[in-house]
Design a protein around this motif. Sequence first.
Motif, PDB file in Angstrom:
ATOM      1  N   ASN A 129     -16.110  -8.213  30.792  1.00  0.00           N
ATOM      2  CA  ASN A 129     -16.187  -7.557  29.496  1.00  0.00           C
ATOM      3  C   ASN A 129     -16.967  -6.247  29.537  1.00  0.00           C
ATOM      4  O   ASN A 129     -17.506  -5.805  28.526  1.00  0.00           O
ATOM      5  CB  ASN A 129     -16.788  -8.513  28.465  1.00  0.00           C
ATOM      6  CG  ASN A 129     -15.761  -9.506  27.952  1.00  0.00           C
ATOM      7  OD1 ASN A 129     -14.990  -9.220  27.039  1.00  0.00           O
ATOM      8  ND2 ASN A 129     -15.732 -10.684  28.553  1.00  0.00           N
ATOM      9  N   ILE A 134     -12.358  -4.207  30.438  1.00  0.00           N
ATOM     10  CA  ILE A 134     -11.565  -4.313  29.202  1.00  0.00           C
ATOM     11  C   ILE A 134     -10.334  -3.425  29.287  1.00  0.00           C
ATOM     12  O   ILE A 134      -9.243  -3.793  28.839  1.00  0.00           O
ATOM     13  CB  ILE A 134     -12.438  -3.944  27.984  1.00  0.00           C
ATOM     14  CG1 ILE A 134     -13.492  -5.035  27.751  1.00  0.00           C
ATOM     15  CG2 ILE A 134     -11.578  -3.758  26.734  1.00  0.00           C
ATOM     16  CD1 ILE A 134     -14.510  -4.686  26.687  1.00  0.00           C
ATOM     17  N   ARG A 164      -7.157 -11.056  25.733  1.00  0.00           N
ATOM     18  CA  ARG A 164      -8.583 -11.316  25.899  1.00  0.00           C
ATOM     19  C   ARG A 164      -9.288 -11.596  24.569  1.00  0.00           C
ATOM     20  O   ARG A 164     -10.336 -12.245  24.547  1.00  0.00           O
ATOM     21  CB  ARG A 164      -9.263 -10.157  26.613  1.00  0.00           C
ATOM     22  CG  ARG A 164      -9.170  -8.842  25.877  1.00  0.00           C
ATOM     23  CD  ARG A 164     -10.089  -7.737  26.435  1.00  0.00           C
ATOM     24  NE  ARG A 164     -10.087  -7.626  27.867  1.00  0.00           N
ATOM     25  CZ  ARG A 164     -11.123  -7.957  28.641  1.00  0.00           C
ATOM     26  NH1 ARG A 164     -12.206  -8.471  28.093  1.00  0.00           N
ATOM     27  NH2 ARG A 164     -11.073  -7.781  29.936  1.00  0.00           N
ATOM     28  N   ASP A 165      -8.736 -11.123  23.457  1.00  0.00           N
ATOM     29  CA  ASP A 165      -9.376 -11.359  22.164  1.00  0.00           C
ATOM     30  C   ASP A 165      -8.777 -12.536  21.412  1.00  0.00           C
ATOM     31  O   ASP A 165      -9.044 -12.718  20.220  1.00  0.00           O
ATOM     32  CB  ASP A 165      -9.317 -10.096  21.299  1.00  0.00           C
ATOM     33  CG  ASP A 165      -7.881  -9.640  21.013  1.00  0.00           C
ATOM     34  OD1 ASP A 165      -6.940 -10.233  21.588  1.00  0.00           O
ATOM     35  OD2 ASP A 165      -7.712  -8.684  20.221  1.00  0.00           O
ATOM     36  N   ASP A 166      -7.970 -13.348  22.104  1.00  0.00           N
ATOM     37  CA  ASP A 166      -7.393 -14.520  21.442  1.00  0.00           C
ATOM     38  C   ASP A 166      -8.497 -15.523  21.104  1.00  0.00           C
ATOM     39  O   ASP A 166      -9.378 -15.788  21.931  1.00  0.00           O
ATOM     40  CB  ASP A 166      -6.355 -15.182  22.357  1.00  0.00           C
ATOM     41  CG  ASP A 166      -5.514 -16.216  21.622  1.00  0.00           C
ATOM     42  OD1 ASP A 166      -6.036 -17.318  21.354  1.00  0.00           O
ATOM     43  OD2 ASP A 166      -4.359 -15.920  21.314  1.00  0.00           O
ATOM     44  N   ARG A 235     -20.178 -15.479  26.041  1.00  0.00           N
ATOM     45  CA  ARG A 235     -20.054 -14.765  24.773  1.00  0.00           C
ATOM     46  C   ARG A 235     -21.299 -14.963  23.917  1.00  0.00           C
ATOM     47  O   ARG A 235     -21.820 -14.013  23.319  1.00  0.00           O
ATOM     48  CB  ARG A 235     -18.808 -15.270  24.037  1.00  0.00           C
ATOM     49  CG  ARG A 235     -18.457 -14.526  22.754  1.00  0.00           C
ATOM     50  CD  ARG A 235     -17.102 -15.004  22.247  1.00  0.00           C
ATOM     51  NE  ARG A 235     -16.696 -14.304  21.053  1.00  0.00           N
ATOM     52  CZ  ARG A 235     -16.975 -14.717  19.812  1.00  0.00           C
ATOM     53  NH1 ARG A 235     -17.651 -15.839  19.638  1.00  0.00           N
ATOM     54  NH2 ARG A 235     -16.562 -14.026  18.767  1.00  0.00           N
TER      55      ARG A 235
END
Length: 410
Positions: A129, A134, A164-166, A235
């Motif tokens: 990330n 990204i 990646r943002d799922d 995260r």
Amino acid sequence: MADDVAAILDAAPVKPSDAIAFVRQKTLVTTASFGELEQEAHARAFTSAGMTEMSMLRKVGSDVSRAISEGMSYSEFQKRFLKIAEDHDWKPKTPSSVVTDRDLKNRANLIYDTNMSMAYSAGEWKRLNTPEAIDIFPWFQYRHHSCPHPRLQHLAWDGLILPRDDPFWITHWPPNGWRCHCTVEPISRRDMRMNKWEVSESPPIRLVERRNPATGKMVHVPEGVDLGFAYNPGRVWQADVEARAATAPKPITHINGIPKTEVAPGVREQAQVKQIGELLDKRAGSVEAGTLPDAVVKELGVTDDSVVLDHDTIGKQGLHHGEIGREEYEAIPAMIARPEAVVPTRPGASGPAVILIGRNGRAFYRMVIGRLKSVTKLKSFHAVRESEVRRLMRRSVITDDAEKMENGEE
């Protein structure tokens, strides 16, 4: 199982420093049973069910950090864990009233396996990330690795490719359970073209009820994910790092509006103790940890009497000196201001340094203070035996109290 996770981690391109940083930022939290902490709290705290004695938890946590930073093998970790358990007369809770040697080894395996997997998982999230990652890798692919007893749901996710943002990655970033060795691989546009892959349909997240063993309450967790694992450790960690950085303490310059050099020494020392407490709580930043005596200022060849302590140093201390706790850290300002002895050292590559011998109660402590660029820093801090103190006294500037100990008057 420990060999399995070691093999996977050996092949992982995660920087050890990232995994180490994840472990170091954790606070120690004693719990009577698994489930007392909410799942995301495990990204912030090191704990082990039934380990209610802080001194024992500190030693085990220190060995976990060393396993990641120094590559301590599982066999060595297990050996050390069994010794710690024996020293503290500790036994894990089991369905049976009889605790066997195998039960203790199973707990050692679980602690090693879970913490290693979580640390490298968090490090992988950080690695994937960065702004460069990204841009290069728009998707992630879930990968299941062969094992004797695969979870069918984890097998079903193998090969899943999602943006990646799922939202799937918020609750299903591996590990997704005890001894889960699934991983995630980054996928580039070139990977998609070369393999003729397509983006998968995001799977529906079906929640199932599970009983929390600590509270007795029924909670909802995603199907296929063990209780306490439905979160993304990396995260959570990165969000915490950003939040802590925004409020991280900085070395004091003024106290109640008055320049720190103009207030009474006792007032400044109290402010330093308070700052160290904030540093331990915030787990980020740096603070003024003490005021050097004039003789030490002269020995170091500096003009500022301030000594700085940062959270990175506290994290490193935890690797080899897990016995050091809040009480010892908050005693640092007094020990720096009134050392028992000052021991000159040879200038190192980073500049001049001295060893201060401090005393808190009947215990002695060794503090290395040196100049790094334009800042005088506390570089290390740990307890020392009287035999070591006596050895250092032979080449030190000794105070009256230290002379009494040297002469056998105490």
